[in-house]
Design a protein around this motif. Structure first.
Motif, PDB file in Angstrom:
ATOM      1  N   THR A   5       0.849  -1.194   0.000  1.00  0.00           N
ATOM      2  CA  THR A   5       0.000   0.000   0.000  1.00  0.00           C
ATOM      3  C   THR A   5       0.878   1.234   0.000  1.00  0.00           C
ATOM      4  O   THR A   5       1.765   1.379   0.845  1.00  0.00           O
ATOM      5  N   GLY A   6       0.625   2.116  -0.956  1.00  0.00           N
ATOM      6  CA  GLY A   6       1.369   3.360  -1.065  1.00  0.00           C
ATOM      7  C   GLY A   6       0.488   4.547  -0.749  1.00  0.00           C
ATOM      8  O   GLY A   6      -0.736   4.478  -0.842  1.00  0.00           O
ATOM      9  N   LEU A   7       1.123   5.638  -0.383  1.00  0.00           N
ATOM     10  CA  LEU A   7       0.428   6.879  -0.068  1.00  0.00           C
ATOM     11  C   LEU A   7       1.048   8.004  -0.873  1.00  0.00           C
ATOM     12  O   LEU A   7       2.261   8.222  -0.812  1.00  0.00           O
ATOM     13  N   TYR A   8       0.222   8.688  -1.650  1.00  0.00           N
ATOM     14  CA  TYR A   8       0.665   9.878  -2.375  1.00  0.00           C
ATOM     15  C   TYR A   8      -0.053  11.065  -1.739  1.00  0.00           C
ATOM     16  O   TYR A   8      -1.223  11.312  -2.011  1.00  0.00           O
ATOM     17  N   PRO A   9       0.636  11.789  -0.834  1.00  0.00           N
ATOM     18  CA  PRO A   9      -0.008  12.894  -0.124  1.00  0.00           C
ATOM     19  C   PRO A   9       0.176  14.229  -0.827  1.00  0.00           C
ATOM     20  O   PRO A   9       1.147  14.441  -1.549  1.00  0.00           O
ATOM     21  N   GLY A  10      -0.768  15.117  -0.604  1.00  0.00           N
ATOM     22  CA  GLY A  10      -0.642  16.468  -1.129  1.00  0.00           C
ATOM     23  C   GLY A  10      -1.844  17.303  -0.751  1.00  0.00           C
ATOM     24  O   GLY A  10      -2.848  16.796  -0.259  1.00  0.00           O
ATOM     25  N   THR A  11      -1.717  18.585  -1.003  1.00  0.00           N
ATOM     26  CA  THR A  11      -2.832  19.496  -0.770  1.00  0.00           C
ATOM     27  C   THR A  11      -3.771  19.464  -1.975  1.00  0.00           C
ATOM     28  O   THR A  11      -4.982  19.589  -1.830  1.00  0.00           O
ATOM     29  N   PHE A  12      -3.212  19.326  -3.159  1.00  0.00           N
ATOM     30  CA  PHE A  12      -3.973  19.229  -4.405  1.00  0.00           C
ATOM     31  C   PHE A  12      -4.951  20.410  -4.539  1.00  0.00           C
ATOM     32  O   PHE A  12      -6.146  20.233  -4.738  1.00  0.00           O
ATOM     33  N   ASP A  13      -4.390  21.609  -4.462  1.00  0.00           N
ATOM     34  CA  ASP A  13      -5.192  22.838  -4.513  1.00  0.00           C
ATOM     35  C   ASP A  13      -4.735  23.719  -5.663  1.00  0.00           C
ATOM     36  O   ASP A  13      -4.063  24.723  -5.440  1.00  0.00           O
ATOM     37  N   PRO A  14      -5.076  23.374  -6.897  1.00  0.00           N
ATOM     38  CA  PRO A  14      -5.853  22.228  -7.360  1.00  0.00           C
ATOM     39  C   PRO A  14      -4.957  21.082  -7.839  1.00  0.00           C
ATOM     40  O   PRO A  14      -3.745  21.237  -7.987  1.00  0.00           O
ATOM     41  N   LEU A  15      -5.601  19.953  -8.128  1.00  0.00           N
ATOM     42  CA  LEU A  15      -4.942  18.809  -8.757  1.00  0.00           C
ATOM     43  C   LEU A  15      -4.495  19.228 -10.154  1.00  0.00           C
ATOM     44  O   LEU A  15      -5.263  19.848 -10.894  1.00  0.00           O
ATOM     45  N   THR A  16      -3.249  18.885 -10.520  1.00  0.00           N
ATOM     46  CA  THR A  16      -2.734  19.244 -11.841  1.00  0.00           C
ATOM     47  C   THR A  16      -2.455  17.993 -12.665  1.00  0.00           C
ATOM     48  O   THR A  16      -2.483  16.877 -12.149  1.00  0.00           O
ATOM     49  N   GLY A  36      -3.768  10.892  -0.521  1.00  0.00           N
ATOM     50  CA  GLY A  36      -4.116  11.561   0.726  1.00  0.00           C
ATOM     51  C   GLY A  36      -4.221  13.056   0.512  1.00  0.00           C
ATOM     52  O   GLY A  36      -3.227  13.728   0.226  1.00  0.00           O
ATOM     53  N   VAL A  37      -5.428  13.571   0.632  1.00  0.00           N
ATOM     54  CA  VAL A  37      -5.668  15.010   0.449  1.00  0.00           C
ATOM     55  C   VAL A  37      -5.562  15.671   1.819  1.00  0.00           C
ATOM     56  O   VAL A  37      -6.394  15.447   2.701  1.00  0.00           O
ATOM     57  N   ALA A  38      -4.518  16.473   1.995  1.00  0.00           N
ATOM     58  CA  ALA A  38      -4.213  17.068   3.288  1.00  0.00           C
ATOM     59  C   ALA A  38      -5.030  18.329   3.541  1.00  0.00           C
ATOM     60  O   ALA A  38      -5.248  19.127   2.628  1.00  0.00           O
ATOM     61  N   GLU A  51     -14.109  20.069  -1.266  1.00  0.00           N
ATOM     62  CA  GLU A  51     -14.014  20.399  -2.693  1.00  0.00           C
ATOM     63  C   GLU A  51     -12.796  19.737  -3.324  1.00  0.00           C
ATOM     64  O   GLU A  51     -12.871  19.214  -4.437  1.00  0.00           O
ATOM     65  N   ARG A  52     -11.679  19.751  -2.617  1.00  0.00           N
ATOM     66  CA  ARG A  52     -10.454  19.155  -3.159  1.00  0.00           C
ATOM     67  C   ARG A  52     -10.580  17.645  -3.285  1.00  0.00           C
ATOM     68  O   ARG A  52     -10.155  17.062  -4.280  1.00  0.00           O
ATOM     69  N   ASP A  54     -13.408  15.957  -3.692  1.00  0.00           N
ATOM     70  CA  ASP A  54     -14.312  15.725  -4.824  1.00  0.00           C
ATOM     71  C   ASP A  54     -13.612  15.955  -6.158  1.00  0.00           C
ATOM     72  O   ASP A  54     -13.799  15.195  -7.110  1.00  0.00           O
ATOM     73  N   MET A  55     -12.806  17.005  -6.226  1.00  0.00           N
ATOM     74  CA  MET A  55     -12.097  17.340  -7.455  1.00  0.00           C
ATOM     75  C   MET A  55     -11.133  16.216  -7.844  1.00  0.00           C
ATOM     76  O   MET A  55     -11.066  15.823  -9.009  1.00  0.00           O
ATOM     77  N   VAL A  56     -10.402  15.694  -6.860  1.00  0.00           N
ATOM     78  CA  VAL A  56      -9.453  14.611  -7.132  1.00  0.00           C
ATOM     79  C   VAL A  56     -10.204  13.358  -7.563  1.00  0.00           C
ATOM     80  O   VAL A  56      -9.841  12.712  -8.551  1.00  0.00           O
ATOM     81  N   ARG A  57     -11.267  13.014  -6.847  1.00  0.00           N
ATOM     82  CA  ARG A  57     -12.043  11.820  -7.206  1.00  0.00           C
ATOM     83  C   ARG A  57     -12.594  11.929  -8.616  1.00  0.00           C
ATOM     84  O   ARG A  57     -12.532  10.975  -9.396  1.00  0.00           O
ATOM     85  N   GLU A  58     -13.141  13.088  -8.958  1.00  0.00           N
ATOM     86  CA  GLU A  58     -13.714  13.281 -10.296  1.00  0.00           C
ATOM     87  C   GLU A  58     -12.640  13.167 -11.379  1.00  0.00           C
ATOM     88  O   GLU A  58     -12.836  12.504 -12.391  1.00  0.00           O
ATOM     89  N   ALA A  59     -11.496  13.785 -11.147  1.00  0.00           N
ATOM     90  CA  ALA A  59     -10.423  13.763 -12.150  1.00  0.00           C
ATOM     91  C   ALA A  59      -9.822  12.367 -12.316  1.00  0.00           C
ATOM     92  O   ALA A  59      -9.354  12.026 -13.400  1.00  0.00           O
TER      93      ALA A  59
END
Length: 167
Positions: A5-16, A36-38, A51-52, A54-59
């Motif tokens: 299991t890996g973890l890719y963490p970030g704020t993703f504001d926004p996801l690029t 992981g959306v921090a 919002e972040r 949801d944005m990541v899940r949608e993308a």
């Protein structure tokens, strides 16, 4: 055989598109990838946590069907290493764009290894097409009326333009 299991963490504001590139490559290395959306209120995100997420899940919708790994988008607050431990992560995935990223990440790896030496950190270099993309720059371009289509997925572009009053 142990599942990884890996973890890719970030704020993703926004996801690029750079984030998506790292995710697409990370799923080749693990069986399950947690994105992981921090909360990271210290960065003053434009989008709130929900919002972040949801944005990541949608993308990312549909990406895990092409990948060998299952992708889960999960919000988190607090210490990264605690989150990794609570979710059984053996690997933290980090993307690198430039030497300045490496200097910061190098310090983080050292501190994280003091907290838990069993969790490894793996660095993936950003594809050359995405090395200049930074979320803070994408937000600035959007606010100032520039074209962001080459930097973010269409679903993120719509949300970002709406957020800055251009949607």
């Amino acid at each position: 055989m142990t599942r990884l299991t890996g973890l890719y963490p970030g704020t993703f504001d926004p996801l690029t598109l750079g984030h998506i590139d790292i995710i697409k490559r990370a799923v080749k290395l693990v069986d399950t990838l947690l994105v992981g959306v921090a909360v990271n209120a210290g960065k003053g995100p434009l989008f709130d946590l929900d919002e972040r997420v949801d944005m990541v899940r949608e993308a990312l919708d549909g990406i895990d069907s092409e990948a060998r790994a299952q992708i889960k988008v999960v919000p988190f607050d607090g210490l990264l290493m605690h989150f990794a431990e609570q979710n059984g992560c053996q690997v933290i995935i980090r993307g690198l764009r430039a030497v300045s990223d490496f200097e910061y990440e190098f310090q983080m790896v050292g501190m994280n290894s003091f907290l838990n030496e069993e969790v490894e950190t793996v660095f993936l270099m950003a594809d050359a097409r995405y090395q200049a993309i930074a979320s803070r720059l994408v937000k600035e371009i959007a606010k100032l009326g520039g074209d962001i289509d080459d930097f973010v997925p269409p679903s993120v572009a719509r949300r970002l333009l709406a957020k800055v009053g251009r949607g």
